[in-house]
Design an enzyme around this catalytic site. Structure first.
Site, PDB file in Angstrom:
ATOM      1  N   PHE A 102      -3.348  22.371 -16.878  1.00  0.00           N
ATOM      2  CA  PHE A 102      -2.641  21.676 -17.973  1.00  0.00           C
ATOM      3  C   PHE A 102      -1.350  22.361 -18.386  1.00  0.00           C
ATOM      4  O   PHE A 102      -0.512  21.755 -19.030  1.00  0.00           O
ATOM      5  CB  PHE A 102      -3.579  21.486 -19.173  1.00  0.00           C
ATOM      6  CG  PHE A 102      -3.444  22.522 -20.247  1.00  0.00           C
ATOM      7  CD1 PHE A 102      -4.071  23.751 -20.142  1.00  0.00           C
ATOM      8  CD2 PHE A 102      -2.668  22.277 -21.365  1.00  0.00           C
ATOM      9  CE1 PHE A 102      -3.935  24.712 -21.126  1.00  0.00           C
ATOM     10  CE2 PHE A 102      -2.524  23.239 -22.364  1.00  0.00           C
ATOM     11  CZ  PHE A 102      -3.156  24.455 -22.242  1.00  0.00           C
ATOM     12  N   LYS A 103      -1.168  23.627 -17.997  1.00  0.00           N
ATOM     13  CA  LYS A 103       0.061  24.333 -18.367  1.00  0.00           C
ATOM     14  C   LYS A 103       1.307  23.601 -17.858  1.00  0.00           C
ATOM     15  O   LYS A 103       2.382  23.721 -18.441  1.00  0.00           O
ATOM     16  CB  LYS A 103       0.036  25.755 -17.804  1.00  0.00           C
ATOM     17  CG  LYS A 103      -1.208  26.552 -18.212  1.00  0.00           C
ATOM     18  CD  LYS A 103      -0.930  27.589 -19.203  1.00  0.00           C
ATOM     19  CE  LYS A 103      -2.075  28.436 -19.693  1.00  0.00           C
ATOM     20  NZ  LYS A 103      -3.437  28.023 -19.566  1.00  0.00           N
ATOM     21  N   ASP A 104       1.154  22.829 -16.783  1.00  0.00           N
ATOM     22  CA  ASP A 104       2.294  22.055 -16.267  1.00  0.00           C
ATOM     23  C   ASP A 104       2.834  21.068 -17.299  1.00  0.00           C
ATOM     24  O   ASP A 104       4.017  20.746 -17.293  1.00  0.00           O
ATOM     25  CB  ASP A 104       1.888  21.245 -15.030  1.00  0.00           C
ATOM     26  CG  ASP A 104       1.622  22.123 -13.813  1.00  0.00           C
ATOM     27  OD1 ASP A 104       2.277  23.180 -13.684  1.00  0.00           O
ATOM     28  OD2 ASP A 104       0.764  21.746 -12.994  1.00  0.00           O
TER      29      ASP A 104
END
Ligand SMILES: *Cc1c(COP(=O)(O)O)cnc(C)c1O
Length: 495
Positions: A112-114
């Site tokens: 999810f860091k993207d």
């Protein structure tokens, strides 16, 4: 909209561009907007007709008021393009009954860091221009896995920036190591260090505060900056997907505008769940926020007793991105619910004594919105297996922690509202643990074999960015001693 420090020792208000460029306030506090903008039901109706990038531009624009609508739309279109995220960057899927999964791992590094790190570099470059900065920014990152790769992908070939990542040579998974070793881009540098994650982190912190280094980099026209989740530029894109998910749930007829839902988030640094809370404060109809922790359950204890105590054993778990004892963004929650003065007091206690206890009143305020539940390793593995076998739903180790917490919450509090569960990584990113949770430990494949075996035995597909790991040649294979970090930074800055 201006930004101020959570601690209020430094009273200056700064622009959003300045907050994004500098990351941390001078008094050690985190930047927060002076007000929370609102989101009315009428506007939700409008948003539900928009594409994801349009939704992102609209919501981010409410906070970053020194960016124009056109700038934000251009950045959002570039960040969330179909070739990077597929058809929908953050789709919602139904598990059963009232449970929905918000898939946040369709980006280039499968975590999810993207969602934040694809757009943040674009906001950062504009922040440099808006603040009249003409030096090159060197982004320094120490990583235990997910952040390093997502930051590399986000900053690669971004004008005016260079990015250098240090990771512990024996402290990341084989997939994570290969993801970083095969990184492409002209402005990237990746070094393995002999030491653990704390060593890498301490090395980076030391370099940040080294005056001689600052001076010599300055002469070369370079300044250091960071990409971690204390920067508001990483938080604001995360608000978008909660609003977007709500709109999508209305569009598919699962809820109606105004219906209240619960949200459950697998939590480490408290960034993701805090973004959901901001969405709630803006007016998104969210009732409770369920904070899910793994065996490092410092936040579960906090949300059930009001005591934050980081002096406790640290466990390395199968959900490593949540192995955290100091949740930095919790400071923002204290600030927004209790104000600057109390935040400063509690943060000082944390620093001096390793713990603090909320007053009964303060604790009650936080409990109105948040509950905490945790999952141990066996419960996490059992949940991966159960969801796959009973619901044909393949989830990663972090998401499984969240589903365990959601079930405990539903049982304990007889919660019947519909609930949105954030899924933070592709099951393939943690393929070995997902595989063995479902199919057992006998003949357990290694990390890379697990990708293929998981695909063939579940009839699902390896995400393209991970599949290509199996054929790409490593480009960054240097391993350096801790003492060599300074030279590595100086050399790369001048290269
Ligand atoms: C970073 C991360 C988390 C924790 O998110 P926070 O914003 O730090 O709470 C959870 N799951 C995965 C897969 C992550 O990479």
């Amino acid at each position: 909209m201006n930004f101020i420090s959570t601690r209020g020792i430094c009273k200056d208000e700064v622009s959003s561009a300045y907050a994004i460029k500098t990351g941390l306030a001078p008094d050690g506090g985190l930047y927060m907007p002076t007000d929370i903008p609102s989101l009315e039901v009428g506007e939700l109706r409008e948003l539900s007709k928009m594409t994801y990038p349009e939704r992102a531009a609209r919501i981010i624009g409410k906070f970053l008021t020194d960016y124009t609508e056109d700038e934000l739309l251009e950045d959002a279109l570039g960040a969330y393009s179909g070739d990077k995220f597929g058809a929908h960057p953050a789709p919602v899927s139904k598990v059963d009954g009232g449970r929905y999964i918000l898939e946040l791992w369709h980006g280039p590094t499968c975590a999810f860091k993207d969602m934040a790190l694809q757009i943040m570099p674009r906001l950062f470059v504009r922040a440099l221009k808006k603040t009249g900065e003409d030096r090159t920014a060197l982004i320094l990152v120490a990583t235990s896995g997910d952040t390093g790769k997502a930051a590399l992908e986000g900053y690669r070939d971004v004008d005016g920036t260079k990015i250098q990542v240090f990771y512990p040579t024996d402290g990341v998974s084989r997939v994570q190591k290969l993801q970083m070793q095969t990184q492409e881009g002209k402005n990237v540098c990746v070094k393995a260090i002999v030491g653990n994650f704390d060593d890498a982190q301490n090395g980076v912190k030391r370099i940040f505060s080294d005056a001689a280094m600052k001076q010599s980099l300055g002469e070369a026209g370079v300044f250091l900056s960071s990409a971690n989740s204390i920067n508001f530029g990483r938080l604001v894109p995360q608000i978008v997907y909660y609003v977007s998910a709500y709109c999508d749930m209305v569009s598919t007829g699962e809820i109606e505008f105004g219906d209240r839902i619960d949200v459950c988030v697998p939590t480490g640094n408290f960034g993701n769940i805090f973004a959901a809370y901001i969405a709630k404060l803006m007016g998104l109809p969210i009732e409770r926020l369920v904070c899910a922790s793994n065996k490092n359950d410092v936040l579960t204890e906090f949300l059930t007793s009001g005591v934050y105590n980081r002096t406790r054993p640290f466990f390395a778990t199968i959900s490593p991105s949540m192995d955290i004892l100091i949740s930095s963004n919790l400071e923002r929650l204290l600030y927004i619910t209790l104000g600057q003065e109390k935040t400063r007091e509690y943060m000082e206690k944390l620093k001096d004594e390793g713990k603090y206890t909320l007053s009964t009143e303060d604790f009650a305020t936080i409990r109105e919105h948040f509950v905490g539940y945790s999952a141990d390793e066996d419960e996490t593995r059992a949940m991966i297996s159960k969801l796959y076998k009973e619901k044909n739903c393949l989830i990663d180790t972090h998401t499984a922690v969240a589903v365990v917490a959601q079930e405990k919450y539903a049982r304990a509090e007889k919660a019947e509202r519909k609930i949105l569960i954030a899924s933070t990584a592709s099951p393939y990113k943690f393929a070995r643990d997902v595989y063995t949770s479902i199919f057992g430990n006998e003949n357990a494949p290694d990390d890379l074999e697990s990708l293929e075996k998981l695909a063939s035995q579940t009839g699902t597909q390896i995400p393209t960015p991970l599949a290509s790991l199996l054929t790409k040649a490593p480009r960054h294979t240097d391993i350096i001693e801790l003492g060599g970090m300074d030279k590595a930074v100086a050399d790369f800055a001048k290269a």
